[in-house]
Write a protein that holds these residues in place. Structure first.
Motif, short mmCIF file in Angstrom:
data_model
loop_
_atom_site.label_atom_id
_atom_site.label_comp_id
_atom_site.label_asym_id
_atom_site.label_seq_id
_atom_site.Cartn_x
_atom_site.Cartn_y
_atom_site.Cartn_z
N ILE A 270 12.22 17.66 7.04
CA ILE A 270 13.02 16.53 6.55
C ILE A 270 12.08 15.34 6.43
CG2 ILE A 270 14.97 14.99 6.98
CD1 ILE A 270 16.19 17.20 8.72
N TYR A 271 11.93 14.83 5.21
CA TYR A 271 11.02 13.72 4.96
C TYR A 271 11.80 12.46 4.61
CZ TYR A 271 7.12 17.03 4.68
OH TYR A 271 6.18 17.97 4.97
N LEU A 272 11.32 11.34 5.14
CA LEU A 272 11.80 10.02 4.75
C LEU A 272 10.72 9.41 3.87
CD1 LEU A 272 14.10 7.92 5.25
CD2 LEU A 272 12.67 6.99 7.08
N SER A 273 11.08 8.98 2.64
CA SER A 273 10.07 8.53 1.68
C SER A 273 10.44 7.17 1.09
CB SER A 273 9.94 9.54 0.53
OG SER A 273 9.73 10.85 1.02
N TRP A 274 9.40 6.37 0.77
CA TRP A 274 9.61 5.06 0.16
C TRP A 274 8.35 4.70 -0.63
CZ3 TRP A 274 8.59 6.09 5.19
CH2 TRP A 274 7.47 5.50 5.77
N HIS A 275 8.49 3.73 -1.53
CA HIS A 275 7.34 3.30 -2.32
C HIS A 275 6.50 2.31 -1.50
CE1 HIS A 275 4.99 1.45 -5.59
NE2 HIS A 275 5.18 2.60 -6.19
N GLN A 276 5.20 2.36 -1.73
CA GLN A 276 4.29 1.53 -0.94
C GLN A 276 4.50 0.03 -1.13
OE1 GLN A 276 0.34 2.56 -2.18
NE2 GLN A 276 0.43 1.38 -4.07
N ARG A 277 5.22 -0.36 -2.20
CA ARG A 277 5.47 -1.79 -2.39
C ARG A 277 6.30 -2.38 -1.24
NH1 ARG A 277 8.82 0.36 -6.40
NH2 ARG A 277 7.45 -0.30 -8.08
N TYR A 278 7.03 -1.51 -0.52
CA TYR A 278 7.88 -1.96 0.57
C TYR A 278 7.22 -1.80 1.94
CZ TYR A 278 11.56 -1.85 -2.96
OH TYR A 278 12.29 -2.06 -4.09
N GLU A 279 5.97 -1.38 1.95
CA GLU A 279 5.30 -1.09 3.22
C GLU A 279 5.34 -2.27 4.18
OE1 GLU A 279 3.24 1.53 5.78
OE2 GLU A 279 4.21 1.91 3.87
N SER A 280 5.09 -3.48 3.67
CA SER A 280 5.04 -4.67 4.53
C SER A 280 6.27 -5.55 4.40
CB SER A 280 3.78 -5.49 4.20
OG SER A 280 3.77 -5.87 2.83
#
Length: 302
Positions: A270-280
């Motif tokens: 089970i992976y949780l994924s997001w775009h790197q623009r939201y990293e910070s």
């Protein structure tokens, strides 16, 4: 030479979208304006960047070589220019869009919403269904968080494993397989099956595992969600294979029987994924933490 940072954003959009029209829509400008930006980029770099191939645009070797560097530079610039402020959850007003597998929404969604409302009552969660095709909403910023069994391959998508689950067989009470003792691969294959596929696929990894044993099964239907499949199973002699995490509610709410899968298959991650623009992004990081807890607690069998 004086450089226009707007060209960096335009170049990033052009390389990501692969078309003037798509890049224009992404940056909310007109197609002619984006076409002019492409012309300026070509003059600045001395490269065509995108060339027409039939009805599509193809990036040049130079464009492919600098694509990731351009994206990282733009991300760094945005990080420098973005205002830095402490997150105030009590006054935070924001809507997050989450595209999760339907079983994870059922199992972990309520816990996540409860945690969010307890800390930030002004935040809303918008759960959307998974698409029948691969879509770029995560990269476009139209989806904030994904949760499913797929690990993204794009370099600008961040992903972390938050758990895993194995498959189990679900049948109705009184199903013939409940009266035979051990469920063998041969008995499993001889039954009639319903499968779960948002793309409508009748076959999956289970058929590959059976084929290695010289067995085949009969799939009589495929449905897009596990909830629908369990309803098919409820009043018939069909069986379905679903993640063990799904079987908790199946047994409790529908009175179904869970049997072990007689095939040697690895656990599904089970992976949780997001775009790197939201990293910070402080608000996004806060939501990721709550989602991670909800998925780990409710989405993974003990």
């Amino acid at each position: 030479m004086q450089l226009d940072l707007n060209l960096l954003a335009a170049l990033d959009a052009l390389l990501e979208e692969g078309s003037v029209t798509g890049a224009a829509a992404r940056l909310h400008v007109t197609a002619p304006a984006m076409s002019r930006s492409l012309g300026r980029i070509r003059r600045t770099t001395g490269d065509q960047i995108l060339v027409r191939t039939g009805r599509t645009m193809t990036p040049t070797p130079y464009a492919l070589a600098v694509r990731e560097q351009v994206h990282q530079l733009l991300h760094q610039v945005q990080g420098v220019l973005a205002p830095s402020r402490e997150l105030d959850l009590a006054t935070l007003e924001r809507t997050f869009t989450l595209r999760w597998h339907d079983s994870l929404v059922t199992l972990s969604g309520p816990a996540l919403l409860s945690a969010v409302r307890g800390q930030a009552p002004g935040v809303r969660l918008r759960f959307v269904a998974e698409s029948s095709v691969d879509t770029p909403e995560l990269r476009r910023g139209e989806v904030d968080l994904e949760a499913n069994a797929n690990r993204p391959g794009a370099p600008d998508i961040r992903a972390e494993s938050v758990g895993e689950t194995r498959l189990a067989v679900v049948v109705r009470q009184g199903h013939p397989l409940t009266r035979v003792g051990t469920v063998t691969a041969k008995r499993y294959a001889a039954a009639e099956h319903v499968t779960v596929s948002r793309r409508g696929n009748l076959g999956n990894a289970l058929d590959d595992a059976l084929a290695r044993l010289g067995l085949t099964r009969r799939v009589v239907a495929t449905v897009p969600t596990e909830a629908a499949a369990l309803e098919f199973v409820r009043d018939s002699d069909l069986l379905v294979c679903v993640p063990e995490v799904t079987t908790r509610s199946a047994v409790a709410d529908l009175g179904l029987v869970v049997l072990p899968l007689p095939l040697d298959l690895p656990s599904a991650p089970i992976y949780l994924s997001w775009h790197q623009r939201y990293e910070s992004d402080p608000a996004h990081a806060w939501l990721r933490g709550l989602a991670r807890t909800a998925l780990t607690t409710y989405g993974t069998p003990p």
